[in-house]
Design a protein around this motif. Structure first.
Motif, PDB file in Angstrom:
ATOM      1  N   ILE A  31       0.822  -1.228   0.000  1.00 38.49           N
ATOM      2  CA  ILE A  31       0.000   0.000   0.000  1.00 38.49           C
ATOM      3  C   ILE A  31       0.852   1.273   0.000  1.00 38.49           C
ATOM      4  O   ILE A  31       0.313   2.374   0.116  1.00 38.49           O
ATOM      5  N   ALA A  32       2.172   1.094  -0.150  1.00 38.99           N
ATOM      6  CA  ALA A  32       3.089   2.251  -0.046  1.00 38.99           C
ATOM      7  C   ALA A  32       2.650   3.404  -0.949  1.00 38.99           C
ATOM      8  O   ALA A  32       2.723   4.571  -0.552  1.00 38.99           O
ATOM      9  N   GLY A  33       2.145   3.067  -2.140  1.00 34.99           N
ATOM     10  CA  GLY A  33       1.733   4.101  -3.102  1.00 34.99           C
ATOM     11  C   GLY A  33       0.555   4.933  -2.612  1.00 34.99           C
ATOM     12  O   GLY A  33       0.333   6.038  -3.103  1.00 34.99           O
ATOM     13  N   GLY A  34      -0.203   4.405  -1.639  1.00 36.51           N
ATOM     14  CA  GLY A  34      -1.382   5.130  -1.152  1.00 36.51           C
ATOM     15  C   GLY A  34      -1.114   5.902   0.119  1.00 36.51           C
ATOM     16  O   GLY A  34      -1.922   6.743   0.538  1.00 36.51           O
ATOM     17  N   LEU A  35       0.004   5.618   0.769  1.00 39.27           N
ATOM     18  CA  LEU A  35       0.299   6.279   2.052  1.00 39.27           C
ATOM     19  C   LEU A  35       0.864   7.674   1.817  1.00 39.27           C
ATOM     20  O   LEU A  35       1.672   7.879   0.909  1.00 39.27           O
ATOM     21  N   ARG A  36       0.436   8.619   2.633  1.00 39.88           N
ATOM     22  CA  ARG A  36       0.870  10.017   2.449  1.00 39.88           C
ATOM     23  C   ARG A  36       1.027  10.691   3.811  1.00 39.88           C
ATOM     24  O   ARG A  36       0.612  10.154   4.843  1.00 39.88           O
ATOM     25  N   GLN A  37       1.586  11.849   3.767  1.00 39.52           N
ATOM     26  CA  GLN A  37       1.761  12.699   4.944  1.00 39.52           C
ATOM     27  C   GLN A  37       0.437  12.787   5.726  1.00 39.52           C
ATOM     28  O   GLN A  37      -0.608  13.045   5.127  1.00 39.52           O
ATOM     29  N   GLY A  38       0.497  12.565   7.032  1.00 41.08           N
ATOM     30  CA  GLY A  38      -0.699  12.714   7.871  1.00 41.08           C
ATOM     31  C   GLY A  38      -1.455  11.414   8.096  1.00 41.08           C
ATOM     32  O   GLY A  38      -2.314  11.336   8.972  1.00 41.08           O
ATOM     33  N   HIS A  39      -1.163  10.383   7.292  1.00 41.65           N
ATOM     34  CA  HIS A  39      -1.810   9.095   7.522  1.00 41.65           C
ATOM     35  C   HIS A  39      -1.402   8.535   8.890  1.00 41.65           C
ATOM     36  O   HIS A  39      -0.252   8.700   9.313  1.00 41.65           O
ATOM     37  N   ILE A  40      -2.337   7.846   9.536  1.00 37.44           N
ATOM     38  CA  ILE A  40      -1.983   7.117  10.763  1.00 37.44           C
ATOM     39  C   ILE A  40      -2.202   5.634  10.484  1.00 37.44           C
ATOM     40  O   ILE A  40      -3.296   5.230  10.058  1.00 37.44           O
ATOM     41  N   LEU A  41      -1.160   4.848  10.682  1.00 41.21           N
ATOM     42  CA  LEU A  41      -1.260   3.397  10.523  1.00 41.21           C
ATOM     43  C   LEU A  41      -1.265   2.782  11.921  1.00 41.21           C
ATOM     44  O   LEU A  41      -0.312   2.979  12.691  1.00 41.21           O
ATOM     45  N   ILE A  42      -2.351   2.068  12.249  1.00 40.01           N
ATOM     46  CA  ILE A  42      -2.421   1.423  13.574  1.00 40.01           C
ATOM     47  C   ILE A  42      -2.292  -0.080  13.366  1.00 40.01           C
ATOM     48  O   ILE A  42      -3.188  -0.710  12.787  1.00 40.01           O
ATOM     49  N   ASP A  43      -1.191  -0.647  13.834  1.00 44.52           N
ATOM     50  CA  ASP A  43      -1.055  -2.101  13.750  1.00 44.52           C
ATOM     51  C   ASP A  43      -1.641  -2.712  15.021  1.00 44.52           C
ATOM     52  O   ASP A  43      -1.073  -2.587  16.108  1.00 44.52           O
TER      53      ASP A  43
END
Ligand code: NAD
Length: 307
Positions: free
Chosen positions: A82-94
């Motif tokens: 999903i690297a292509g969709g991730l941008r500044q300000g995104h929060i990824l919660i694992d």
């Protein structure tokens, strides 16, 4: 800043399904994705939300990505995808029970893109995921945790802030170490008791009224072992993974772990003996096999002392 309501939820297995359901019910715009073909569509039909046919686009369109996957290896693969969709300000919660060192490496890599990574593994099993009563152990930036707090509160009732990113996962592995040890000991006690002539159902009642009580005596022995159902919804392989993480954390910090190592060895032996696809409660069969008994079957060899 208002709380994000758009969530891309990746991994809707035993736990992810009910957790994503809680988010949909709380009014979030949830896109779900899973490696099993058709599962995301089934979810959307049953619960609402959207099946993400184009995952990168689904990620781009939402502010938060939640992963609930078996291992950190799966999370790494998904993050690469999903690297292509991730941008500044995104929060990824694992929310997976992952390995702290792997999660920290992902967090460091993504920080260069301005993506904040939090870890928020859970405890409570499928039943508490359904009711939204999970215990959630978080690690990471406090401000980001404040922002996603409403999302976490849709899934859990106790939300602990443990420390920096990865700290939640360290705590989770250690929780499962205690849980796994307690389960093993309780089963071994039932095996000894049955050999002596005690009824394991009665033993379970006595343990639950006494100081030997633990989560397994209360919620697992009767329900999944004595019933012979072995279907709690938490895999044996996942427990072995959690115990391996606990030992890894110990090793990384030079903590002596003799009992933990033995505990992991027992669980890994059960996984090797029983094969793939087993519920974690099936480890009772290892203790049974070693003693040559089946719990719940009358094997009155000695019998309790007569009053
Ligand atoms: P599960 O195997 O039931 O679900 C995992 C899901 O991830 C599956 O549906 C699988 O198809 C999907 N998946 C795997 N690779 C994927 C990919 N590349 N892209 C998209 N989806 C992918 O596991 P679970 O029991 O839901 O556990 C998930 C995590 O939560 C694990 O880390 C586990 O240790 C932890 N956990 C489980 C329980 C429990 O009671 N089951 C409780 C607490 C924590």
């Amino acid at each position: 800043m208002s709380a994000p309501r758009g969530v891309c939820f990746i991994g809707i297995g035993n736990m992810g399904w009910p957790m994503a359901t809680r988010l949909v019910q709380s009014g979030c715009d949830v896109a779900v994705s899973d490696a099993v073909a058709g599962r995301a569509d089934q979810f959307a039909q049953a619960n609402g939300g959207t099946a993400a046919s184009d995952l990168v686009a689904a990620v781009k369109a939402r502010d938060v990505v939640i992963t609930m996957l078996p291992t950190s290896g799966h999370v790494e693969a998904v993050v690469a995808g999903i690297a292509g969709g991730l941008r500044q300000g995104h929060i990824l919660i694992d929310m997976s029970s992952g390995a702290p060192a792997a999660t920290r490496a992902i967090a460091e890599r993504l920080s260069s893109k301005g993506v904040i990574v939090l870890d928020a593994p859970v405890s409570g099993g499928v039943s508490r995921a359904i009711t939204g009563d999970l215990a959630i152990m978080t690690g990471g930036d406090a401000e980001a945790l404040d922002r996603v707090d409403p999302l976490l509160k849709a899934m859990g009732t106790t939300i602990h802030r443990i420390g920096a990113v990865g700290a939640g996962q360290a705590m989770k592995a250690l929780n499962n170490l205690v849980s796994a040890g307690g389960f093993l000991m309780a089963v071994e006690a039932l095996v000894i008791g049955q050999q002596f002539g005690l009824d394991p159902h009665v033993m379970t009642d006595v343990l639950n009224a006494s100081t030997g009580m633990n989560n397994s005596t209360q919620k697992k022995l009767r329900q999944f072992v004595l019933s012979r159902k072995f279907d709690s919804g938490f895999g044996l392989d996942l427990m072995v993974k959690d115990l391996s993480i606990a030992l890894e954390v110990g090793r990384d910090h030079a903590a002596p772990t003799p009992l933990s190592a033995l505990c992991r060895e027992m669980w890994a032996s059960a996984a090797a003996m029983l094969g793939k696809g087993q519920d974690h409660t099936a480890i009772a069969k290892l203790s049974e096999a070693m003693a040559g008994v089946t719990l719940g079957e009358a094997t009155k060899k000695v019998g309790p002392t007569k009053a």
